[in-house]
Every structure is written in structure tokens, then in C-alpha cells.
Write a protein that holds these residues in place. Structure first.
Motif, short mmCIF file in Angstrom:
data_model
loop_
_atom_site.label_atom_id
_atom_site.label_comp_id
_atom_site.label_asym_id
_atom_site.label_seq_id
_atom_site.Cartn_x
_atom_site.Cartn_y
_atom_site.Cartn_z
N GLN A 100 1.01 -1.17 0.07
CA GLN A 100 0.02 0.01 -0.17
C GLN A 100 0.94 1.33 0.03
N TYR A 138 0.02 15.22 -6.03
CA TYR A 138 -1.36 15.98 -5.91
C TYR A 138 -2.07 14.93 -4.68
N LEU A 167 -6.05 14.25 -2.61
CA LEU A 167 -7.31 14.72 -2.62
C LEU A 167 -7.93 13.74 -1.52
N TYR A 172 -11.88 12.21 -0.69
CA TYR A 172 -13.12 11.99 -1.13
C TYR A 172 -14.00 11.34 0.04
N PRO A 227 -17.78 7.57 -4.58
CA PRO A 227 -17.12 8.66 -3.98
C PRO A 227 -17.20 10.30 -4.48
N VAL A 260 -17.59 7.50 4.68
CA VAL A 260 -16.41 7.08 4.67
C VAL A 260 -15.49 8.09 4.10
N PHE A 315 -12.07 8.79 2.10
CA PHE A 315 -10.71 8.59 1.27
C PHE A 315 -9.85 9.22 0.90
N ARG A 347 -2.06 11.16 -6.39
CA ARG A 347 -1.35 11.16 -7.84
C ARG A 347 0.01 10.91 -7.92
N LYS A 364 -3.92 8.61 -12.75
CA LYS A 364 -4.72 7.72 -11.99
C LYS A 364 -4.40 7.95 -10.74
N LEU A 365 -5.39 7.80 -9.84
CA LEU A 365 -5.31 8.23 -8.50
C LEU A 365 -4.85 6.70 -7.68
N PHE A 386 -5.61 5.24 -3.90
CA PHE A 386 -6.48 5.49 -2.76
C PHE A 386 -5.89 4.66 -1.61
N GLY A 387 -6.45 5.20 -0.19
CA GLY A 387 -6.19 4.58 0.81
C GLY A 387 -7.54 3.68 1.10
N LYS A 388 -7.55 3.14 2.16
CA LYS A 388 -8.59 1.87 2.49
C LYS A 388 -9.85 2.69 2.99
#
Lengths: 113, 117
Positions: free
Chosen positions: A2, A32, A34, A36, A44, A87, A89, A93, A100-101, A103-105
């Protein structure tokens, strides 16, 4: 492995208090970041973002802080409202030109009235 | 303005069957993305279209997955044959330009929940 980690799966706060959601990352090429927000059975929704050249971005009740040396960012919600329960997130980037992003869990925030 | 629309919202199929997911992006959005979230894990990138061209398909898990965007409008994601590990929520997202433009955020659909039994 991860690259974006949200180590707290859940967080509970009282209405009116501050909510602080944390996110750590390992890839120094991320440029970058973000946040969500996601409600059940919905996709999201973009909340706030920050470029790696900044250390803070604020939008109303939401503020994102970035500490590049620690590879850590946080989202502050002040004051928290029951409608903020969702939730959250963290996403990043890769600065290598990809769109593409990563993400965390996610962290489930519950704001109690 | 209509948001990103995904069909179906739920799909339950047996292992070995074929399923096709559809995404209608926001009108005029050239960039279309597919992501997947498996069993409470992180949301993972699958691929990115710019109009009808695949810009980045580095996240596609294997050749059982085929994404198309004929005409640069809606997109389909076909899984053939489906395996148990393909179960999850498949999200589609779109943006007007490159999403990293601050004025072009990534808009997600509500997702398709796929269950393979």
C-alpha cells in the motif's frame, strides 16, 4: 504494497467538535492529494485537494494539511456535523504524468448528535 | 447536469459467466476512468480513456477484462469468464479535462456491485 495508508478504519466524534482524519503515504513522487467522501451505495464525492507545493488548503469547514517531510496529510472538519458521517478516502496522484489515483482504504467517520 | 451513470447497479453471476458493465459519463467529458473496490479494500485504478483511446490500462488485472469506449461516449467493461475474486464494486468516473486541473474534478458514478458465486 500500500502506498497510501489510512491507519484508522473508524473515528467517532461529537457534533460541533473537530474531526481529524489522517493519511500517510510512501511514494515521494506523489504530487497531488485529494480527499473524497463516500456515502453508502454512492460513489466517492470530491471534497478537497492540495498540491504538493502547498502545506495547507482550506474550503469552508474543511482544511487539508500536508507535511511532505513526514509524508503525512490530514483532513480537519470543524465543526463536525451529523451529515459529515461517511467514509473518507485519501487519494494521491503519481507525479510521473499519470492521471490515475492511488487510494487509501478509507476511514469511517461517525458524528454523533 | 446529469452525473455519471452506471448500469446495472447490482449484478450476481456464476463463476465462468460473462458480465458487461456500462458507464455513461457526464456529457462532454473526454476523460473516463474505471476503478474497482474489492471487499472493503482500497479503491484501485483499472484504466483511463481519453475519448475513445486507452490512455492508461496499467491497472487491468488480466486479459479476462476488456474495456471499450466506441465513439468516445459511453464505456463498457466486460469480464469474461468471471472468477470469484472479481467480486467487488466497479466505479466509473469522468472529467472534462485532465482531472488534476483544479477546475476539473473527477466525478464518480454510484458503482456496479458485482457478485460472482
Amino acid at each position: 504494497d500500500q502506498q497510501v495508508k489510512q491507519n484508522s478504519p473508524s473515528l467517532s466524534v461529537q457534533e460541533g467538535r473537530i474531526s481529524i482524519l489522517n493519511c500517510d503515504y510512501t511514494n515521494s513522487m506523489f504530487d497531488y492529494f485529494l480527499w473524497y467522501k463516500k456515502y453508502p451505495a454512492e460513489g466517492p464525492t470530491f471534497l478537497i485537494s492540495i498540491s504538493s507545493i502547498k502545506d495547507k488548503n482550506e474550503d469552508g469547514r474543511f482544511t487539508v494539511f500536508l507535511n511532505k517531510s513526514a509524508k503525512h496529510l490530514s483532513l480537519h472538519i470543524v465543526p463536525s456535523q451529523p451529515g459529515d458521517s461517511a467514509v473518507y478516502f485519501c487519494a494521491a496522484r503519481d507525479g510521473g504524468g499519470s492521471e490515475k489515483l492511488v487510494f487509501g482504504k478509507g476511514t469511517k467517520l461517525t458524528v454523533n448528535p | 447536469e446529469a452525473g455519471v451513470t452506471q448500469f446495472p447497479s447490482h449484478s450476481v453471476i456464476e463463476k465462468g459467466q460473462t458480465v458487461t458493465l456500462r458507464c455513461d459519463p457526464i456529457s462532454g467529458h473526454d476523460n473516463l476512468y474505471w476503478y474497482r473496490r474489492v471487499m472493503g479494500k482500497e479503491i484501485k485504478f483499472l484504466l483511463h480513456f481519453v475519448k475513445e483511446s486507452k490512455q492508461d490500462e496499467s491497472g487491468m488485472p488480466n486479459n479476462r477484462f476488456l474495456a471499450e469506449r466506441t465513439g468516445g461516449t459511453y464505456s463498457t467493461l466486460k469480464v469474461q469468464p468471471a472468477e470469484l475474486e472479481d467480486s467487488g464494486v466497479y466505479f466509473c468516473a469522468s472529467s472534462l479535462g485532465a482531472w488534476s486541473d483544479y477546475n476539473s474534478p473527477l466525478h464518480f458514478g454510484n458503482g456496479t456491485r458485482l457478485t460472482v458465486t
